[in-house]
Design a protein around this motif. Structure first.
Motif, mmCIF file in Angstrom:
data_model
loop_
_atom_site.group_PDB
_atom_site.id
_atom_site.type_symbol
_atom_site.label_atom_id
_atom_site.label_comp_id
_atom_site.label_asym_id
_atom_site.label_seq_id
_atom_site.Cartn_x
_atom_site.Cartn_y
_atom_site.Cartn_z
ATOM 1 N N UNK A 191 -30.542 17.670 26.691
ATOM 2 C CA UNK A 191 -29.540 16.897 25.956
ATOM 3 C C UNK A 191 -29.513 17.377 24.511
ATOM 4 N N UNK A 192 -28.313 17.558 23.980
ATOM 5 C CA UNK A 192 -28.133 17.843 22.556
ATOM 6 C C UNK A 192 -27.237 16.761 21.977
ATOM 7 N N UNK A 193 -27.749 16.035 20.994
ATOM 8 C CA UNK A 193 -26.967 15.013 20.301
ATOM 9 C C UNK A 193 -26.594 15.533 18.928
ATOM 10 N N UNK A 194 -25.297 15.566 18.659
ATOM 11 C CA UNK A 194 -24.787 16.018 17.368
ATOM 12 C C UNK A 194 -24.378 14.808 16.531
ATOM 13 N N UNK A 195 -24.760 14.818 15.255
ATOM 14 C CA UNK A 195 -24.369 13.720 14.363
ATOM 15 C C UNK A 195 -24.167 14.271 12.960
ATOM 16 N N UNK A 196 -23.016 13.934 12.387
ATOM 17 C CA UNK A 196 -22.666 14.426 11.058
ATOM 18 C C UNK A 196 -22.145 13.273 10.204
ATOM 19 N N UNK A 232 -26.467 17.231 10.257
ATOM 20 C CA UNK A 232 -26.310 17.718 8.895
ATOM 21 C C UNK A 232 -27.187 16.871 7.976
ATOM 22 N N UNK A 233 -27.244 17.243 6.720
ATOM 23 C CA UNK A 233 -28.162 16.563 5.800
ATOM 24 C C UNK A 233 -27.831 15.078 5.639
ATOM 25 N N UNK A 234 -26.549 14.740 5.675
ATOM 26 C CA UNK A 234 -26.170 13.343 5.488
ATOM 27 C C UNK A 234 -26.598 12.488 6.671
ATOM 28 N N UNK A 235 -26.422 12.980 7.882
ATOM 29 C CA UNK A 235 -26.844 12.204 9.056
ATOM 30 C C UNK A 235 -28.354 12.076 9.127
ATOM 31 N N UNK A 236 -29.053 13.035 8.521
ATOM 32 C CA UNK A 236 -30.519 13.026 8.531
ATOM 33 C C UNK A 236 -31.106 12.330 7.309
ATOM 34 N N UNK A 237 -30.269 11.718 6.478
ATOM 35 C CA UNK A 237 -30.702 11.208 5.182
ATOM 36 C C UNK A 237 -31.777 10.132 5.275
ATOM 37 N N UNK A 238 -31.837 9.357 6.343
ATOM 38 C CA UNK A 238 -32.798 8.253 6.451
ATOM 39 C C UNK A 238 -34.073 8.644 7.187
ATOM 40 N N UNK A 239 -34.178 9.886 7.629
ATOM 41 C CA UNK A 239 -35.369 10.297 8.374
ATOM 42 C C UNK A 239 -36.529 10.590 7.450
#
Length: 239
Positions: A191-196, A232-239
């Motif tokens: 599975x590949x989940x894409x989030x931007x 992208x960096x914005x979707x990953x901002x809370x990690x």
């Protein structure tokens, strides 16, 4: 679960397209699980470009996650039309190997059973997912329980508002859809989940590190042995 962070959604899209190309080149009869919505548009554009450079889809089977209930296939916002416009009409995939639920079926429950039979006959090698702001995958919305197989779902107000931008002014947004169930999604080999975008950051964090809960359907991906989040960096901002 693996996380791949990119400085832009364009780079993330190229990475995902390369994963698909690798699958198509190594498997004699690959099965792709496909998603719709804004997130995969550039992915399909990249795959069309790969096709123009020589990548063949003639041996590929595709199975889509979902479809709106009540929209004819010719409607500009139906997922049948979406897939034709963005991918199928521009590659060499045989029409008989592309499967999408029929939201106009007279008997929707029978259509769900038919679609489950298609999934059983064509195990998915790689499932592409997006994620809703509320953590839904496919159209599996947050609820006190989640259905495992293909089913008709009542869309939440949040999801309908998010999708309203695709419809014309004053046009009614469908409030139901047919969607693959959580178990069907988890049966994919990979599975590949894409989030931007920043508006996906909360859902991404809950899916990756929150409690596995029906309140965040994407959190069930924690139970799968081969999941990659492409962000992208914005979707990953809370990690």
């Amino acid at each position: 679960m693996k996380v791949r962070r990119f400085s832009s959604d364009s780079l993330a899209t190229v990475y995902t397209a390369a994963l698909i190309e690798s699958l198509l080149q190594r498997e004699p009869h690959p099965v792709l699980g496909l998603a719709t919505g804004a997130t995969p548009v550039n992915l399909y554009r990249q795959l069309v470009d790969f096709h123009r450079q020589g990548l063949s889809f003639s041996h590929v089977t595709t199975i889509n996650l979902d479809e709106y209930v009540g929209l004819p296939w010719t409607h500009p916002q139906s997922y049948h039309r979406f897939m034709q416009d963005h991918l199928f009409s521009q590659i060499d995939i045989p029409p008989g190997r592309t499967f999408i639920p029929d939201g106009t079926a007279d008997d929707l429950e029978a259509e769900c059973v038919r679609y489950d039979a298609i999934l059983a006959a064509h195990p998915i090698d790689l499932q592409i997912l997006g994620i809703g702001r509320n953590g839904h995958i496919g159209f599996n919305e947050p609820d006190i329980s989640l259905k495992t197989r293909t089913h008709v779902i009542q869309l939440t107000e949040d999801t309908m508002q998010a999708n309203a931008r695709f419809f014309g002014s004053g046009e009614q947004v469908p409030d139901q859809a047919i969607t693959m169930g959580i178990q069907s999604i988890l049966q994919a080999k990979a599975i590949v989940l894409m989030a931007f975008g920043r508006d996906k950051a909360w859902a991404v964090k809950r899916a990756l590190s929150g409690e596995v809960s029906t309140e965040v359907p994407a959190s069930f991906l924690q139970m799968h042995p081969n999941v990659t989040f492409v962000l992208d960096e914005e979707a990953a901002a809370d990690l």
